[in-house]
Design a protein around this motif. Structure first.
Motif, PDB file in Angstrom:
ATOM      1  N   GLN A  93       0.856  -1.174   0.000  1.00  0.00           N
ATOM      2  CA  GLN A  93       0.000   0.000   0.000  1.00  0.00           C
ATOM      3  C   GLN A  93       0.898   1.231   0.000  1.00  0.00           C
ATOM      4  OE1 GLN A  93      -3.421  -0.459   2.877  1.00  0.00           O
ATOM      5  NE2 GLN A  93      -2.294  -2.310   3.385  1.00  0.00           N
ATOM      6  N   TYR A  95       1.093   5.620   0.438  1.00  0.00           N
ATOM      7  CA  TYR A  95       0.404   6.791   0.985  1.00  0.00           C
ATOM      8  C   TYR A  95       1.247   8.033   0.674  1.00  0.00           C
ATOM      9  CZ  TYR A  95      -1.266   2.826   3.757  1.00  0.00           C
ATOM     10  OH  TYR A  95      -1.735   1.596   4.148  1.00  0.00           O
ATOM     11  N   ASN A 101      -3.892   5.320   8.398  1.00  0.00           N
ATOM     12  CA  ASN A 101      -4.309   4.188   7.557  1.00  0.00           C
ATOM     13  C   ASN A 101      -4.022   2.877   8.284  1.00  0.00           C
ATOM     14  OD1 ASN A 101      -4.693   5.707   4.777  1.00  0.00           O
ATOM     15  ND2 ASN A 101      -2.730   6.389   5.626  1.00  0.00           N
TER      16      ASN A 101
END
Length: 749
Positions: A93, A95, A101
């Motif tokens: 992931q 960011y 998160n």
């Protein structure tokens, strides 16, 4: 109550054990402390022409956690550019903005296993990324954050430094209201500040040693708040009670704050629940010198105010700043005036602040007069000046070609041989070029009173100056702290010049900045007196005074000769030594006494040697008072002596009649032989440029002091002032020896 305490303890222990089940570790398997902050700066090649900074972080299962799984929460408080990547447990992931998160997937980790977070900052340019990682443990649907770690990824020249208006981490003074109440303390950082402007604040460091301080908070705000809330501040943090009690409390901001263009107020707040000690009465710690924006205070009883100019110093507060800091930045402070004799030069001490990351080891400077800059001069420093500290350098200033006064500027052009980034910020000073140097007597006006329990310290300071400097010391003790009912030496404010002194004991040297009459501006009033005494006078002053036969009036006469044309004020003061008495009006309060030890926390061992005797003295005592102002040329708050317009090198004589005190207690305590007249020559800026002091003489209609006819009081010999014995007294002042051995001064008209 006991049962509840036991349950609370058991719960806390159980929670602590659970928190150790999962931990963060580094590549080598070292456990990283819960709540710690670490830094990552080493870059690695990504194989595609770019670079990244790896986190090298792992999660380890330290216990049997059957049925439990973990997720990773990321709280990004700052990201200058690029993106933070996290691949846990498998999928990645990314960011690119600040925020919170949580990984969509959860991992089951075997006992003793380390699981790589595979996290890194993929930067694009210089800057930083600050992330708080949290291990979130799940059992069925229930979850708990069990471990926290903050990582600061940094790339490039961006750096973090502690900055404040004071360079020391140790307090020099304490300020307070002597009341149990809430305090708000702050500094203001302008948006265009040479060092801090535009930087990001990551932490706040301050001092709070008051034992009864509670509910402490640190905060950043765009305007001065009246209470500390999320709405009134940009960011605030509660200070754990366990951190209170020292001068270096550091609190990190959960969300760092970048100083906006309009500037930011940074401060701390707390409540004194009980003012049982001296630290509770004066809980605000300060250090160094006064400065604008450096000491802003508010209490329950007082609205926000800037205390620059009160002599309290600057707030003991620093901020941890992040950003790019320029190098070779030096700023000289205004100084002077300076004095030089025709054909010579003088050396001036100039305070220089280093705003650059490299210590200053040398400077070059020019002096500008009437728009014309001198040739550069070079100075090597014996002690380098490090970042955000002020050092003193000696610069040579040549005299002008003619006598007079000139306003000039000093420009630091180079720092360590490189151009100074602040070369356009000049220091202003005034140079007086003189035909000769005149020694200056130093006037110390002290605000005091018998009801002031700390004032015995001031008495000791005044006596120290008298003993060390003799006739160069002219002390004037202004008893205005207590009213006449409590202080027999009280002199009404309307009967003396406005001195602007508020707290007692306090003083001014030649009507300069407010100082402590014992500790001075920093440590010892003797040091400050010496510095003041080294400044040449711009005028010569002498004075005499004659008491009339009724002992009600003193005719004062001053002679003044100025080095330059100008307008001055001349003030006369009568001071008395040896005043003492018993009963109301003469008892001096003494907070240094052992009787107050439980409230002040003072021990005899903690006192300087010359104050130790006060510890063994009672809560009140009856000292002998010296240097006491008993009359002046002021009436109705106005000096009754007309202003003087002086012509250079021309002597001017001025006379004025002073009235002796009529208050019975004071009048009866005065010994005429210990009364002195003082003349103060004051310039247009309100500073005393020189002064003189002389014992008064006594006259009667026959030209001789009243002499008893008793044999032991008969006159046996007369002398002139230069010591010659004469058969009959000469016109003017004579020295007369009496049969009882006493020597008196007599004026023959």
């Amino acid at each position: 109550m006991k049962k509840f305490f036991t349950l609370l303890t058991t719960f806390a222990l159980a929670t602590a054990t659970y928190a150790q089940d999962y931990v963060f570790t580094d590549q080598q398997g070292n456990v990283l402390e819960d709540g710690a902050t670490i830094e990552r700066t080493e870059t690695e090649d990504d194989g595609f022409g770019g670079s990244f900074i790896p986190g090298h972080l792992y999660v380890k299962n330290n216990a049997d956690n059957a049925g439990k799984q973990v997720a990773i929460v990321t709280e990004i408080s700052e990201i200058s550019n690029g993106a933070l990547q996290l691949c846990f447990p498998v999928n990645c992931q990314s960011y690119s903005e600040a925020g919170t998160n949580e990984t969509a997937e959860k991992a089951s980790i075997a006992v003793g296993e380390q699981k790589d977070l595979q996290t890194e900052w993929l930067f694009e340019s210089e800057g930083q990324c600050i992330v708080t990682y949290k291990i979130k443990a799940y059992q069925s649907l229930a979850s708990e954050v069990v471990r926290t770690l903050t990582v600061k990824y940094k790339y490039g020249n961006s750096q973090q430094v502690w900055w404040g208006y004071v360079s020391t981490n140790t307090s020099g003074n304490s300020v307070g209201t002597s009341t149990a109440e809430t305090y708000h303390c702050a500094i203001f950082i302008p948006g265009n500040h040479a060092i801090a402007g535009g930087k990001t604040i990551h932490a706040i460091r301050f001092g709070l040693v008051a034992p009864n301080a509670i509910d402490a908070k640190v905060w950043v705000a765009s305007s001065l708040p009246s209470s500390i809330t999320a709405q009134s501040t940009l960011q605030y943090e509660n200070v754990p009670a366990s951190q209170l009690g020292n001068e270096n409390i550091e609190v990190s901001l959960t969300t760092p704050v970048t100083i906006p263009a309009g500037g930011a107020y940074v401060g701390y707040s707390f409540t004194i629940k009980n003012n049982a000690t001296q630290q509770d009465n004066y809980p605000v710690l300060t250090a160094g010198a006064d400065a604008p924006n450096a000491l802003l205070l508010r209490t329950d009883q007082m609205n926000w105010g800037d205390f620059n100019g009160y002599g309290f110093g600057s707030l003991l507060l620093h901020v941890l700043l992040d950003g790019e800091f320029a190098d070779n930045v030096a700023t000289a402070a205004d100084f002077g005036p300076a004095y030089a004799v025709l054909g010579g030069s003088t050396t001036a001490k100039v305070d220089v602040m280093n705003g650059g990351s490299t210590p200053i080891s040398s400077i070059d400077y020019t002096i500008t007069t009437d728009g014309v800059a001198s040739a550069e001069q070079h100075v090597n420093l014996t002690s380098p000046i490090v970042f955000n500290t002020t050092g003193t350098i000696n610069v040579t200033i040549p005299a002008d070609e003619t006598t007079g006064q000139k306003n000039k500027t000093l420009n630091i052009t180079k720092v360590n041989g490189q151009n100074n980034a602040n070369a356009n910020l000049a220091a202003n000073f005034t140079l007086y070029t003189l035909k000769k140097l005149i020694d200056r007597n130093v006037v110390v006006e002290q605000f005091t009173g018998t009801g002031c329990g700390w004032c015995p310290r001031g008495h000791v300071g005044m006596e120290k100056m008298r003993a060390n400097f003799g006739d160069r010391f002219i002390g004037i003790a202004i008893h205005q702290y207590s009213q006449q009912a409590q202080d027999a030496m009280y002199i009404a404010p309307a009967k003396y010049a406005k001195h602007g002194l508020q707290g007692a004991p306090s003083c001014r040297l030649d009507r300069g900045a407010e100082a402590d009459p014992y500790y001075g501006y920093s440590n010892d009033i003797l040091d400050d007196f010496r510095e003041e005494m080294e400044i040449p006078a711009l005028a010569e002053v002498s004075v005499s005074g004659t008491l009339n036969t009724e002992k009600t009036k003193v005719e004062a006469k001053a002679k003044t000769t100025a080095l330059f044309d100008g307008t001055y004020n001349l003030e006369f003061v009568l001071v008395a030594d040896g005043l003492k008495g018993t009963g109301t009006g003469w008892a001096q309060a003494n907070y240094y006494s052992s009787a107050y030890a439980s409230q002040t926390g003072i021990t005899k061992a903690s006192l300087p040697d010359d104050l130790k005797h006060l510890y063994d003295t009672g809560a009140t005592f009856y000292p002998t008072f010296n240097d006491v102002a008993i009359a002046s040329s002021y009436t109705s708050s106005k000096n009754q002596v007309p202003a003087l317009t002086l012509t250079a090198e021309t002597e001017e004589e001025t006379t004025f009649t002073l009235t002796m005190p009529t208050y019975t207690k004071l009048k009866n305590a005065i010994d005429i032989e210990q009364v002195y007249v003082v003349a103060l020559l004051v310039n247009a800026q309100g500073k005393i440029v020189n002064a003189a002091k002389q014992q008064i003489t006594v006259a009667d209609p026959s030209g001789i002091e009243n002499v008893n006819t008793a044999t032991n009081s008969e006159q046996t010999a007369s002398y002139t002032l230069d010591g010659r014995r004469v058969q009959t007294m000469q016109k003017g002042l004579n020295i007369v020896r009496m049969a009882n051995g006493k020597t008196i001064k007599v004026i023959q008209k």
